[in-house]
Design an enzyme around this catalytic site. Structure first.
Site, short mmCIF file in Angstrom:
data_model
loop_
_atom_site.label_atom_id
_atom_site.label_comp_id
_atom_site.label_asym_id
_atom_site.label_seq_id
_atom_site.Cartn_x
_atom_site.Cartn_y
_atom_site.Cartn_z
CB SER A 132 -0.74 -0.02 0.91
OG SER A 132 -0.02 0.61 2.00
CE LYS A 133 -2.65 6.72 -2.26
NZ LYS A 133 -3.83 5.48 -3.09
NE ARG A 134 1.71 2.80 7.77
CZ ARG A 134 0.56 3.80 8.28
NH1 ARG A 134 -0.77 4.90 7.51
NH2 ARG A 134 1.41 4.60 9.78
CG HIS A 135 4.35 -1.79 2.14
ND1 HIS A 135 2.56 -1.45 2.28
CD2 HIS A 135 4.72 -1.50 3.27
CE1 HIS A 135 3.10 -2.74 3.10
NE2 HIS A 135 4.05 -2.41 3.56
N GLY A 136 5.80 3.64 0.66
CA GLY A 136 7.00 4.46 -0.15
C GLY A 136 6.10 4.48 -1.45
#
Length: 421
Positions: free
Chosen positions: A204-208
RNA sequence: GGCCCGAUCGUCUAAUGGUUAGGACGUCGGCUUUUCAAGCCGAAAACCGGGGUUCGACUCCCCGUCGGGCUACCA
């Protein structure tokens, strides 16, 4: 033309930027179509009107265009087939396969029996009907739902291979049931393993950098991204890692797609991108970097930096000093432009000032002469120069950098460094 | 909860009953060297656990564990 042409499709729902997982699904469909003389359809699954904005659709088109993944048909709007979907629903109702319940239409799932999904990656997957409830195929307002629409669209388009993420596997028996109720045979399915972040969770977006656009903005190039993505869930043999797109198209097969989820590893992408950048003709790299930075006249500096960068974004921080003057790295100055450093720098200045030809070979000869006469190791002399002209301890080769800067600019910068307290 | 899928170095993968379990990224060390990279050489690093089947299991079967997905009038 092959006797039976392969037809596959990429069918994203426009929920935002195209994620890496979606990009890989598109790539696999594309490789298979291009490698087999078949064709690929792009269909936008936009039956959820609230989420399907024009902007989101554009994100998908933009990402595919950047990746250089083209398609033979589309983009087709799934919503545009609404009348056809409604007709199918009526047909299902008329034949007794579907019924209305609380306004909505549901497909009748028998209590007994089973539906087997033949999956090209996982083999046969059996679902017992007792575990599947009657499911909704149309809302109370009559609008068709995903499971119905997707089955009909693939059927009508003559899709032979449905290649999509594993998150769709559990819904596949429902689509197969719809098809069979209508008297048709299902296509070949292949459910790709999902992509995870470094923490093992769904990417997801949290992973860079999780979207294609972010990859582009981070300075990766399409060919490297394709190569990397191809290897995320697929392997050819025990030796080859770098594949041209042509090789990928020729060698890619669904049978060799792995079954287990993969973790997106930006470090490896970085390495691979650097490889592509280094092997590129300098003119080509220059064009890419000029378009990436919005600057022009970068050619000579690109030539010096090519071997040091792994993304397009790496260039400017490394080469800005050529154009915008030395940056100000306090630590570098105190360390290399102390009293001793300045003495060496002054000696270097004198040697450089005497040069008629300010080319890297002459510069090298002159500077190495300074080292000898001062009886110092090269870097004792070179580092102060580097800091004087670039402002930092990191730069391309010092002789080439001086040459590129030119005699006047080089001596000015050295003079300025000398005069700073 | 129910159903489904999955499990090889930290990561991506190769192996399809018999290998010293191979490669790549990353990590560490060395070489090179004007910095940083790059390049070259080398090292450490894996078959989730337990039962079977078999002369022989990473490979086949079962159970467990863990991870993930689905279970919407989302896609």
């Amino acid at each position: 033309m092959p006797e039976s042409t392969l037809i596959d499709r990429f069918a994203p729902s426009p929920t935002g930027l195209l994620h890496i997982g979606g990009a890989r699904t598109a790539l696999y469909n594309w490789l298979l179509a291009r490698g087999s003389g078949g064709k690929m359809i792009l269909r936008i699954e936009d039956t959820d009107r609230e989420r399907s904005t024009k902007e989101n659709v554009d994100f998908i088109l933009e990402a595919l265009e950047w990746l250089e993944i083209d398609y033979d048909e589309g983009p087709i709007s799934q919503a545009a087939a609404d009348p056809r979907h409604r007709a199918a629903i009526e047909e299902l109702k008329a034949s007794g396969h579907a019924y209305e319940f609380e306004g909505a239409t549901r497909l009748k799932v028998p209590d007994e029996g089973e539906t087997i999904v033949h999956d090209a990656i996982r083999g046969d997957v059996t679902f017992q009907h007792e575990n599947i409830d009657d499911f909704t195929i149309a809302r109370s307002d009559g609008s068709p739902l995903y499971n119905l629409a997707v089955a009909i669209d693939d059927l009508d388009a003559g899709v032979t291979h449905v290649i999509r993420g594993e998150d769709h596997l559990s819904n596949t028996p429902r689509q197969v049931m719809i098809l069979k109720a209508l008297g048709h045979e299902p296509p070949i399915y292949a459910h790709l393993p999902l992509l995870h972040g470094p923490d093992g969770k769904k990417l997801s977006k949290r992973h860079g950098a999780a979207s294609v656009q972010e990859l582009r903005d981070a300075g990766y190039i399409p060919a490297a991204v394709r190569n990397y993505l191809a290897l995320l869930g697929w392997g050819y043999d025990d030796k080859q890692t770098i594949f041209t797109t042509e090789e990928l198209q020729k060698l890619f097969t669904i049978e060799r797609v792995s079954k287990s989820a993969a973790v997106f590893d930006e470090k490896k992408l970085q390495w691979m991108n650097g490889l592509y950048l280094r092997e590129m003709p300098v003119e080509e790299l220059t064009a890419l970097i000029e378009s990436f930075t919005g600057r022009t006249g970068l050619g000579p500096a690109v030539a010096l930096c090519q071997e040091k960068i792994s993304t397009l974004a790496d260039f400017w921080p490394m080469a800005a000093f050529f154009f915008d003057g030395p940056i100000d790295d306090e630590k570098a100055r105190t360390k290399f432009l102390d009293e001793e450093g300045k003495i060496r720098l002054a000696a270097a200045r004198d040697a450089l000032a005497d040069l008629e030809n300010f080319d890297s070979a002459s510069i090298e000869t002159a500077l190495r002469g300074v080292c000898e006469s001062l009886e110092l190791k090269p870097n004792k002399v070179f580092q102060p120069i580097r800091v004087a002209i670039s402002g930092t301890t990191i730069s391309p080769g010092i002789f080439e950098s001086l040459e590129l800067l030119g005699k006047e600019d080089s001596l000015n910068r050295i003079e300025q460094a000398l005069n700073k307290p």
